[in-house]
Design a protein around this motif. Structure first.
Motif, PDB file in Angstrom:
ATOM      1  N   SER A   1      -5.730 -12.950  11.727  1.00 28.45           N
ATOM      2  CA  SER A   1      -4.719 -11.855  11.616  1.00 28.45           C
ATOM      3  C   SER A   1      -5.142 -11.236  10.291  1.00 28.45           C
ATOM      4  O   SER A   1      -5.237 -10.052  10.036  1.00 28.45           O
ATOM      5  N   PRO A   2      -5.855 -11.739   9.205  1.00 29.39           N
ATOM      6  CA  PRO A   2      -6.244 -11.252   7.945  1.00 29.39           C
ATOM      7  C   PRO A   2      -7.308 -10.463   8.477  1.00 29.39           C
ATOM      8  O   PRO A   2      -7.509  -9.400   7.753  1.00 29.39           O
ATOM      9  N   MET A   3      -8.368 -10.697   9.119  1.00 28.91           N
ATOM     10  CA  MET A   3      -9.363 -10.061   9.548  1.00 28.91           C
ATOM     11  C   MET A   3      -8.718  -8.799  10.340  1.00 28.91           C
ATOM     12  O   MET A   3      -9.751  -7.690  10.113  1.00 28.91           O
ATOM     13  N   VAL A   4      -8.051  -8.661  11.147  1.00 31.91           N
ATOM     14  CA  VAL A   4      -7.678  -7.426  11.817  1.00 31.91           C
ATOM     15  C   VAL A   4      -7.110  -6.447  10.786  1.00 31.91           C
ATOM     16  O   VAL A   4      -7.393  -5.316  10.914  1.00 31.91           O
ATOM     17  N   ALA A   5      -6.279  -7.005   9.770  1.00 32.88           N
ATOM     18  CA  ALA A   5      -5.927  -6.044   8.698  1.00 32.88           C
ATOM     19  C   ALA A   5      -6.873  -5.535   7.869  1.00 32.88           C
ATOM     20  O   ALA A   5      -6.844  -4.495   7.348  1.00 32.88           O
ATOM     21  N   ASP A   6      -8.048  -6.325   7.605  1.00 32.95           N
ATOM     22  CA  ASP A   6      -9.174  -6.158   6.783  1.00 32.95           C
ATOM     23  C   ASP A   6      -9.680  -4.783   7.088  1.00 32.95           C
ATOM     24  O   ASP A   6     -10.642  -4.216   6.524  1.00 32.95           O
TER      25      ASP A   6
ATOM     26  N   SER B   1       1.743  -1.372  11.393  1.00 34.46           N
ATOM     27  CA  SER B   1       1.422  -0.853  12.533  1.00 34.46           C
ATOM     28  C   SER B   1       0.298  -1.730  13.174  1.00 34.46           C
ATOM     29  O   SER B   1       0.316  -2.123  14.180  1.00 34.46           O
ATOM     30  N   ILE B   2      -0.753  -2.031  12.238  1.00 38.24           N
ATOM     31  CA  ILE B   2      -1.723  -2.992  13.020  1.00 38.24           C
ATOM     32  C   ILE B   2      -1.125  -4.309  13.520  1.00 38.24           C
ATOM     33  O   ILE B   2      -1.524  -4.748  14.429  1.00 38.24           O
ATOM     34  N   PHE B   3      -0.457  -4.700  12.541  1.00 39.44           N
ATOM     35  CA  PHE B   3       0.139  -5.987  12.975  1.00 39.44           C
ATOM     36  C   PHE B   3       1.227  -6.112  14.139  1.00 39.44           C
ATOM     37  O   PHE B   3       1.362  -7.120  14.816  1.00 39.44           O
ATOM     38  N   ASN B   4       1.808  -4.874  14.278  1.00 33.33           N
ATOM     39  CA  ASN B   4       2.544  -4.731  15.616  1.00 33.33           C
ATOM     40  C   ASN B   4       1.828  -4.643  16.646  1.00 33.33           C
ATOM     41  O   ASN B   4       2.252  -5.403  17.700  1.00 33.33           O
ATOM     42  N   TRP B   5       0.729  -3.871  16.552  1.00 37.57           N
ATOM     43  CA  TRP B   5      -0.222  -4.013  17.844  1.00 37.57           C
ATOM     44  C   TRP B   5      -0.563  -5.301  17.896  1.00 37.57           C
ATOM     45  O   TRP B   5      -0.789  -5.888  19.425  1.00 37.57           O
TER      46      TRP B   5
ATOM     47  N   TYR C   1     -17.434  -4.575  12.616  1.00 34.90           N
ATOM     48  CA  TYR C   1     -16.406  -5.205  11.721  1.00 34.90           C
ATOM     49  C   TYR C   1     -16.571  -5.035  10.377  1.00 34.90           C
ATOM     50  O   TYR C   1     -17.708  -5.238   9.842  1.00 34.90           O
ATOM     51  N   ILE C   2     -15.531  -4.836   9.568  1.00 36.12           N
ATOM     52  CA  ILE C   2     -15.463  -4.963   7.918  1.00 36.12           C
ATOM     53  C   ILE C   2     -15.444  -6.420   7.826  1.00 36.12           C
ATOM     54  O   ILE C   2     -14.675  -7.093   8.117  1.00 36.12           O
ATOM     55  N   ARG C   3     -16.238  -7.087   7.086  1.00 38.74           N
ATOM     56  CA  ARG C   3     -16.334  -8.578   6.804  1.00 38.74           C
ATOM     57  C   ARG C   3     -16.242  -8.515   5.470  1.00 38.74           C
ATOM     58  O   ARG C   3     -17.197  -8.092   4.588  1.00 38.74           O
ATOM     59  N   VAL C   4     -15.037  -9.175   4.931  1.00 36.53           N
ATOM     60  CA  VAL C   4     -14.850  -9.758   3.633  1.00 36.53           C
ATOM     61  C   VAL C   4     -15.707 -10.720   3.130  1.00 36.53           C
ATOM     62  O   VAL C   4     -15.471 -11.908   3.717  1.00 36.53           O
ATOM     63  N   PRO C   5     -16.660 -10.787   2.549  1.00 42.19           N
ATOM     64  CA  PRO C   5     -17.641 -12.282   2.183  1.00 42.19           C
ATOM     65  C   PRO C   5     -16.873 -13.288   1.534  1.00 42.19           C
ATOM     66  O   PRO C   5     -15.513 -13.014   1.005  1.00 42.19           O
ATOM     67  N   PRO C   6     -17.292 -14.477   1.663  1.00 44.20           N
ATOM     68  CA  PRO C   6     -16.413 -15.479   1.095  1.00 44.20           C
ATOM     69  C   PRO C   6     -16.496 -15.409  -0.152  1.00 44.20           C
ATOM     70  O   PRO C   6     -17.513 -15.029  -0.953  1.00 44.20           O
TER      71      PRO C   6
END
Length: 569
Positions: A199-204, A232-236, A285-290
């Protein structure tokens, strides 16, 4: 479980064409910017401009287009939830009832109602404590994408174990029960690693942070807002979860009419599709690094805040804010406020502000375990209740699918009609108020379930001890209970996901999301306390106590946090 409001807001006829979910992005422009000196989240496209201060404070906010890459993650989540609910929806009957017993509901292990409910609660507990591990691995070492793939591999192994040990020979020779326990442990581990990160990744995937004005094709201008877009993204995302959860309609029919192993095989094969769909987007994908050891750093920061605040008080130094009020103890953890800055300090002032934001979100989550206690009744005690009622030619565990069906129908209604209508009237329902409403609806659902259980016990021919038989009461009476649960989810569960993401700092999103998911684990722990009354003839008492707890906690929650809505409108 199944999660926000895709607010379309104040749009005229034809306006939604510019905000469709499938609209394409110019990915190169998104990353390079369309104006000189722009960053990845600070740019304008054609027919866009920055709002004035007055426009930003007065215009109704609308959602931007959902990036196509986000839909790949949403599709993968649909497949994963298809697998999860296709499997978990069968557990109550699989454990409770005997194998091929004439005149009984479908079953395999014959371990009874209390054992089935207890193991169901254990599975829920395990699935929602493991996200902590997934969040740590993602935020500190692997990143969200790699963590999801690794845990997906474990998940698939668990599905295979469950499927192979549910063949008739295994059931008859005692292999099904240990196979079930092993698969529950592996699937729960895989679920946790995925849930804390997906879920955080989809919003990222949505990177624009500044609100901006967009001129639509009809000439009308609207204010596009990041917060509304995240909703909106979380609703989908939540909608896809509920569509996927309908898999239990098919698996319960297969369980009823064929056998257990094909019922488990179908969701296992779907999970192979899940991994494939997620892999397809690996280059998009947008990937937020660790970012390193956030948990250890946060623990050190909190300890430093306590230590520094005590030292400051002893020296007579008291920090005050711009309003003249005393600062909290955590403010003393900022290096700029320390009397003596230790060499070991690895954070800055900004980190302390981010940590405060994360803690604020986590305080709101403290009341969710009781909500999940109520929600868990749907997959065990309400299934057992339906088994004591007349369900006609369908299996009793199919009734729980009323919940996702209602959610699938009502989420778009809230998204396109109710929330936009309230915004047009100048009414903005803050997250705390939405969660409070959800809590109250869940209390109503449990109170209604208690009434229905009383009706079941008051009706023959078996009255309070139906066993594996049913009294002459139609299971259709259960429908309002599932509807109230679903309505409670729309207000509380979806908003909780939104709150966990939007209130968490960038470096702590997986951790905060895992803490929100951990509240579901708390609900499972509470459910263990009710195990002794999760059987006949005590189910009326069970539902009544749960309803009373939820109602009481709802009002305590609102009294504690209603002021937060002032800052979230």
């Amino acid at each position: 479980m199944r999660p926000l409001n895709m607010v379309a807001s104040k749009l005229g006829a034809g306006d939604s064409a510019d905000f469709g979910a499938g609209a394409d992005y110019d990915l190169e422009k998104e990353h390079t910017g369309a104006v000189a000196g722009a960053t990845s989240d600070d740019y304008l496209r054609e027919n866009e401009r920055w709002p004035t201060a007055e426009e930003e404070s007065t215009m109704v906010r609308v959602a931007d287009k959902v990036p196509p890459r986000a839909f790949l993650i949403i599709a993968a989540e649909f497949c994963e939830r298809f697998t999860y609910y296709g499997v978990a929806g069968l557990f109550q009957n699989y454990i409770q009832n005997g194998y091929k017993v004439p005149g009984s509901n479908p079953g395999a292990l014959g371990r009874g109602k209390q054992t089935a409910t207890g193991l169901g609660n254990f599975f829920q507990f395990w699935c929602y404590i493991t996200p902590i591990l997934g969040a740590i691995l993602a935020d500190q070492y692997w990143g969200k994408y790699k963590t999801i793939l690794v845990f997906a591999g474990l998940y698939l192994i668990g599905d295979l174990v469950l499927t192979l040990t549910s063949i008739p020979a295994s059931i008859r020779n005692g292999g099904a029960f240990p196979g079930l326990i092993i698969s529950m442990i592996i699937i729960g581990l895989g679920t946790g690693g995925i849930k804390s990160n997906v879920s955080p990744m989809v919003a990222d995937q949505y990177q624009r942070t500044r609100p901006f004005i967009r001129r639509l094709k009809n000439g009308k201008e609207v204010l596009v807002d990041r917060g509304t877009t995240i909703q909106s993204i979380f609703n989908w995302f939540y909608w896809a979860i509920n569509v996927g959860s309908l898999s239990s309609i098919a698996t319960t029919q297969i369980e009823h009419n064929v056998d257990w192993w094909p019922a488990f095989l179908m969701p296992t094969l779907m999970f192979v599709v899940c991994i494939g769909v997620f892999w397809m987007g690996r280059n998009k994908y947008i990937r937020v690094p660790p970012t390193g050891s956030i948990i250890l750093q946060a623990a050190s920061c909190l300890a430093s805040g306590v230590k520094q605040s005590r030292a400051s008080k002893k020296s007579g130094r008291v920090l005050t804010g711009a309003d003249g009020k005393k600062c909290s103890w955590l403010e003393y953890a900022k290096p700029s406020n320390m009397l003596d800055v230790p060499l070991a300090v690895s954070w800055n002032d900004t980190f302390v502000d981010e940590l405060r934001s994360a803690l604020k979100a986590c305080k709101v989550f403290l009341f969710f375990p009781v909500f999940w206690l109520c929600y868990g009744q749907m997959s065990n005690n309400l299934v057992a209740q339906a088994g004591e009622m007349n369900t006609g030619s369908v299996p009793n565990d199919i009734m729980q699918n009323i919940n996702p069906i209602f959610l699938i129908l009502m989420i778009p209604v809230f998204d396109k009609l109710i929330y936009p209508g309230l915004r047009r009237c100048g009414v903005v329902v803050g997250p705390v108020t939405r969660i409070f409403i959800g809590f109250l609806l869940m209390a109503v659902a449990m109170a209604y379930a208690a009434i229905i259980q009383h009706v079941v016990y008051s009706t023959g021919p078996y009255y309070k001890n139906p066993g594996n038989n049913h009294n002459d009461v139609s299971a259709a009476l259960q429908i309002p209970a599932y509807v109230f649960v679903a309505a409670g989810e729309i207000f509380a569960s979806i908003t909780g996901l939104e709150y966990a993401y939007t209130k968490a700092p960038e470096t702590m999103k997986s951790i905060v999301m895992s803490i929100f998911l951990f509240t579901n684990c708390g609900g499972a722990i509470l459910a263990f306390c009710f195990n002794s009354i999760s059987t006949d003839p005590k189910l009326v008492l069970n539902f009544s106590i749960v309803a009373g707890l939820m109602g009481g906690f709802a009002f305590i929650f609102y009294a504690c946090f209603f002021k937060y809505d002032r800052y979230d409108r």
